[in-house]
Design a protein around this motif. Structure first.
Motif, PDB file in Angstrom:
ATOM      1  N   MET A   1       6.419  -1.121   1.229  1.00 56.45           N
ATOM      2  CA  MET A   1       5.406  -2.178   1.149  1.00 56.45           C
ATOM      3  C   MET A   1       4.909  -2.332  -0.294  1.00 56.45           C
ATOM      4  N   LEU A   2       4.665  -1.204  -0.955  1.00 60.33           N
ATOM      5  CA  LEU A   2       4.200  -1.247  -2.335  1.00 60.33           C
ATOM      6  C   LEU A   2       5.301  -1.736  -3.270  1.00 60.33           C
ATOM      7  N   ASN A   3       6.501  -1.189  -3.122  1.00 57.98           N
ATOM      8  CA  ASN A   3       7.594  -1.535  -4.040  1.00 57.98           C
ATOM      9  C   ASN A   3       7.883  -3.025  -4.047  1.00 57.98           C
TER      10      ASN A   3
ATOM     11  N   GLY B   1       1.443  16.687  -5.943  1.00 57.14           N
ATOM     12  CA  GLY B   1       1.707  16.072  -4.652  1.00 57.14           C
ATOM     13  C   GLY B   1       0.443  15.661  -3.928  1.00 57.14           C
ATOM     14  N   SER B   2      -0.584  16.500  -4.009  1.00 54.99           N
ATOM     15  CA  SER B   2      -1.843  16.163  -3.337  1.00 54.99           C
ATOM     16  C   SER B   2      -2.502  14.937  -3.965  1.00 54.99           C
ATOM     17  N   LEU B   3      -2.527  14.884  -5.304  1.00 48.31           N
ATOM     18  CA  LEU B   3      -3.147  13.757  -5.990  1.00 48.31           C
ATOM     19  C   LEU B   3      -2.309  12.494  -5.893  1.00 48.31           C
ATOM     20  N   ALA B   4      -1.001  12.660  -5.647  1.00 48.54           N
ATOM     21  CA  ALA B   4      -0.124  11.496  -5.562  1.00 48.54           C
ATOM     22  C   ALA B   4      -0.548  10.547  -4.449  1.00 48.54           C
ATOM     23  N   ASN B   5      -1.066  11.088  -3.350  1.00 54.89           N
ATOM     24  CA  ASN B   5      -1.505  10.235  -2.251  1.00 54.89           C
ATOM     25  C   ASN B   5      -2.639   9.313  -2.670  1.00 54.89           C
ATOM     26  N   LEU B   6      -3.584   9.840  -3.440  1.00 53.19           N
ATOM     27  CA  LEU B   6      -4.675   9.011  -3.939  1.00 53.19           C
ATOM     28  C   LEU B   6      -4.141   7.951  -4.888  1.00 53.19           C
ATOM     29  N   SER B   7      -3.215   8.336  -5.749  1.00 54.09           N
ATOM     30  CA  SER B   7      -2.655   7.392  -6.724  1.00 54.09           C
ATOM     31  C   SER B   7      -1.939   6.241  -6.036  1.00 54.09           C
ATOM     32  N   ILE B   8      -1.138   6.554  -5.009  1.00 49.01           N
ATOM     33  CA  ILE B   8      -0.413   5.496  -4.308  1.00 49.01           C
ATOM     34  C   ILE B   8      -1.388   4.532  -3.646  1.00 49.01           C
ATOM     35  N   ALA B   9      -2.426   5.070  -2.997  1.00 46.41           N
ATOM     36  CA  ALA B   9      -3.400   4.212  -2.324  1.00 46.41           C
ATOM     37  C   ALA B   9      -4.074   3.265  -3.314  1.00 46.41           C
ATOM     38  N   ILE B  10      -4.466   3.796  -4.471  1.00 45.15           N
ATOM     39  CA  ILE B  10      -5.150   2.964  -5.466  1.00 45.15           C
ATOM     40  C   ILE B  10      -4.227   1.876  -5.996  1.00 45.15           C
ATOM     41  N   THR B  11      -2.969   2.229  -6.291  1.00 43.73           N
ATOM     42  CA  THR B  11      -2.050   1.224  -6.828  1.00 43.73           C
ATOM     43  C   THR B  11      -1.714   0.159  -5.775  1.00 43.73           C
ATOM     44  N   MET B  12      -1.705   0.536  -4.505  1.00 47.96           N
ATOM     45  CA  MET B  12      -1.496  -0.466  -3.447  1.00 47.96           C
ATOM     46  C   MET B  12      -2.630  -1.478  -3.423  1.00 47.96           C
TER      47      MET B  12
ATOM     48  N   PRO C   1       1.767 -12.780  -0.936  1.00 42.77           N
ATOM     49  CA  PRO C   1       2.281 -12.098   0.257  1.00 42.77           C
ATOM     50  C   PRO C   1       1.710 -12.726   1.519  1.00 42.77           C
ATOM     51  N   THR C   2       2.488 -12.696   2.594  1.00 36.93           N
ATOM     52  CA  THR C   2       2.048 -13.283   3.858  1.00 36.93           C
ATOM     53  C   THR C   2       0.899 -12.473   4.453  1.00 36.93           C
ATOM     54  N   PRO C   3       0.137 -13.036   5.370  1.00 33.55           N
ATOM     55  CA  PRO C   3      -0.930 -12.265   6.042  1.00 33.55           C
ATOM     56  C   PRO C   3      -0.407 -10.998   6.710  1.00 33.55           C
ATOM     57  N   LEU C   4       0.791 -11.061   7.320  1.00 37.06           N
ATOM     58  CA  LEU C   4       1.362  -9.864   7.939  1.00 37.06           C
ATOM     59  C   LEU C   4       1.628  -8.793   6.895  1.00 37.06           C
ATOM     60  N   LYS C   5       2.197  -9.188   5.748  1.00 37.78           N
ATOM     61  CA  LYS C   5       2.476  -8.217   4.689  1.00 37.78           C
ATOM     62  C   LYS C   5       1.177  -7.596   4.175  1.00 37.78           C
ATOM     63  N   GLN C   6       0.142  -8.390   4.054  1.00 36.00           N
ATOM     64  CA  GLN C   6      -1.142  -7.860   3.584  1.00 36.00           C
ATOM     65  C   GLN C   6      -1.718  -6.867   4.591  1.00 36.00           C
ATOM     66  N   ALA C   7      -1.555  -7.154   5.876  1.00 32.79           N
ATOM     67  CA  ALA C   7      -2.043  -6.227   6.909  1.00 32.79           C
ATOM     68  C   ALA C   7      -1.274  -4.904   6.856  1.00 32.79           C
ATOM     69  N   LEU C   8       0.040  -4.972   6.649  1.00 36.82           N
ATOM     70  CA  LEU C   8       0.841  -3.751   6.544  1.00 36.82           C
ATOM     71  C   LEU C   8       0.458  -2.942   5.306  1.00 36.82           C
ATOM     72  N   LEU C   9       0.137  -3.623   4.237  1.00 41.38           N
ATOM     73  CA  LEU C   9      -0.321  -2.916   3.030  1.00 41.38           C
ATOM     74  C   LEU C   9      -1.636  -2.188   3.297  1.00 41.38           C
ATOM     75  N   ILE C  10      -2.531  -2.815   4.008  1.00 40.33           N
ATOM     76  CA  ILE C  10      -3.819  -2.176   4.311  1.00 40.33           C
ATOM     77  C   ILE C  10      -3.607  -0.933   5.168  1.00 40.33           C
ATOM     78  N   LEU C  11      -2.718  -0.997   6.145  1.00 43.62           N
ATOM     79  CA  LEU C  11      -2.394   0.181   6.956  1.00 43.62           C
ATOM     80  C   LEU C  11      -1.783   1.280   6.100  1.00 43.62           C
ATOM     81  N   SER C  12      -0.938   0.901   5.167  1.00 43.24           N
ATOM     82  CA  SER C  12      -0.311   1.883   4.278  1.00 43.24           C
ATOM     83  C   SER C  12      -1.344   2.555   3.392  1.00 43.24           C
TER      84      SER C  12
END
Length: 504
Positions: free
Chosen positions: A81-83, A440-451, A468-479
């Motif tokens: 989703m991010l890529n 690895g632990s901090l990577a999760n925070l980094s990915i969330a922020i960049t998303m 991005p479509t509304p569906l894509k935006q919803a999937l990003l929020i879940l991610s």
């Protein structure tokens, strides 16, 4: 959504305005053209497979006998989703997504400082240190119970790290060298690890590990029936599976280097020994809105989806699965549970060798080296490339430099990163294994922020018809929620008790 004829180019925010031009026509969607165009996903898959897959994956698989591996699968799917969103921005502007971040308020100075702090653990020379562990074990022929000489590991770490840095000097474009190195690494890994998994892993282990990637109900519990999970290891796998941290953002740089979409109008970074006629523009070129742009964008995006879902996601999932199979079958978790963290990278090979013989153990050690050493080269390049683009576009003094001189900034940043890495190796008690757990632990925070930031940038700076479509935006929020939960579990279990807070 279709474009309207009167749609205007968005306001450029806190950086100079883009030039405006037509989005190039994508090549017809054929298998032959697909082979010519693919690359960003392949490079991202080959370069990133390393710590999560080789170290954290087997540990989780062995410790919990296949349970909880679904965190790796969810992480990889969420990273797609991010890529695809960071690639969307570059297709439309020719700029890496980090340049888009700098366009946001309060401006480049704030965001440069913010992301430097966010990425500090990602700069650790972890893969070189893990490579050194493997080399020392192999050279001295150490068994699982033999002590490993820490000073020797440190010395070899320096040698491996500096050798990886030297690789970036060669090739016409630095990206060409990266693509050759990581593609060879990916092919070797898939062939070698697949053969080992087929011939040396039982059917029962296959079922447990594959099942663990899709079964959310298997929760490890202690004797009293309470969940018994070390979230620093599990979240570390989530953070490192696929790419992790700010590493995913590099796929937008690769889009530009391959000349996809508007990236063909911006330029590339030349290597130190390559073609010095190559240039890199400081500011991107945004596509002119309109129905024709929307049609052409859909053609480019089709290639993008194939690149990410077929190449990157598939490669990343297989890259996690194969080491986990071997870990669940052979890794003795007591060998990595103790205080000796200077042999983590070699533990799996040592334990396999003890059962299957020295030859098989040596093959696994070789696989580890093929994964880790090119991986460290990739990290050096990715760090220097990412921050070159940030400085090249985001600072007044760099925008005054001639467009032929981007490689000077690149090698200056690479030198600074190498200096940082050498200092890190000299810190007492900081093994590559500890670097890996922290990162690895901090990577999760980094990915969330960049998303979050990527979603805001695409909605703010791209023509409305290319959002991005509304569906894509919803999937990003879940991610985003998934990675924040992973980070929160580590904070709750490991950090809050250290400062006197009662955990739940």
């Amino acid at each position: 959504m279709s474009a309207t004829p009167d749609e205007e180019v968005p306001d450029p925010g806190c950086l100079p305005a883009w030039k405006v031009d037509e989005l190039p026509e994508p090549q017809p969607f054929t298998f032959k053209n697909l082979l010519k165009l693919v690359g960003p996903g392949l490079v991202l898959a080959g370069g990133a497979i390393g710590t999560g897959e080789l170290i954290m994956g087997p540990q989780v698989a062995a410790r919990y006998q296949g349970a909880l591996l679904w965190v790796a699968l969810l992480s990889i799917l969420a990273q797609v989703m991010l890529n695809t969103e960071v690639m969307r921005y570059t297709l439309c502007t020719g700029e890496p997504i980090m340049t888009g971040f700098l366009r946001c308020k309060p401006g480049p100075k704030f965001w440069i400082g913010f992301y430097i702090l966010l990425e500090f653990a990602g700069w650790f020379p972890t893969l070189a240190g893990l490579s050194a562990q493997v080399l020392v074990v192999a050279w001295l022929r150490l068994g699982p119970n033999d002590p490993i000489p820490v000073d020797t590991v440190r010395l070899v770490s320096y040698i491996v790290f500096l050798s990886c840095a030297a690789l970036s000097l060669f090739g016409k474009k630095i990206f060409d060298t990266v693509q050759v190195v990581v593609t060879g690494k990916l092919i070797f890994l898939l062939v070698c690890m697949t053969a080992c998994s087929i011939f040396f892993v039982s059917g029962d282990t296959w079922l447990r590990v594959v099942g663990g990637m899709v079964d959310f109900t298997r929760i490890p519990r202690d004797a009293s029936g309470q969940p018994d999970i070390d979230w620093s290891i599990v979240a570390g796998l989530a953070g490192f599976a696929g790419v992790g941290g700010l590493g995913n953002l590099m796929v937008s740089n690769f889009v530009r280097e391959k000349g996809w979409g508007m990236g063909s109008k911006v330029g590339v970074i030349a290597s130190a020994t390559g073609d010095h006629d190559l240039t890199l523009q400081h500011i991107g070129v945004i596509c002119r809105p309109g129905p024709e742009t929307t049609r052409r964008f859909a053609g480019w995006f089709k290639y993008l989806l194939i690149d990410q879902w077929l190449l990157w996601a598939t490669g990343a999932i297989i890259g996690v699965l194969l080491p986990c199979l071997l870990g669940a079958q052979y890794l003795k978790i007591g060998n990595v549970d103790g205080s000796d963290q200077w042999r983590w990278a070699a533990a799996l090979a040592q334990d396999i060798g003890a059962v299957r013989g020295p030859l098989v153990g040596t093959v696994i050690l070789l696989c580890a080296l093929v994964i880790l050493i090119p991986g460290q080269f990739y990290v050096i390049d990715a760090t220097a490339r990412k921050w070159t683009d940030v400085i090249w576009s985001g600072t007044d003094w760099a925008r005054k430099l001639d467009t032929h001189k981007a490689n000077r900034v690149y090698y200056s940043i690479a030198a600074a990163y190498v200096t940082y890495g050498l200092i890190a190796f000299a810190i007492p008690g900081l093994s590559a294994s500890k670097m890996m757990v922290i990162g690895g632990s901090l990577a999760n925070l980094s990915i969330a922020i960049t998303m979050i930031h990527a979603l805001l940038v695409n909605r703010r700076f791209l023509p409305r018809s290319l959002h991005p479509t509304p569906l894509k935006q919803a999937l990003l929020i879940l991610s985003i929620a998934f990675f924040l939960v992973m980070f929160g579990l580590v904070v709750n279990q490991k950090i809050l008790p250290l400062i006197g807070f009662k955990t739940v």
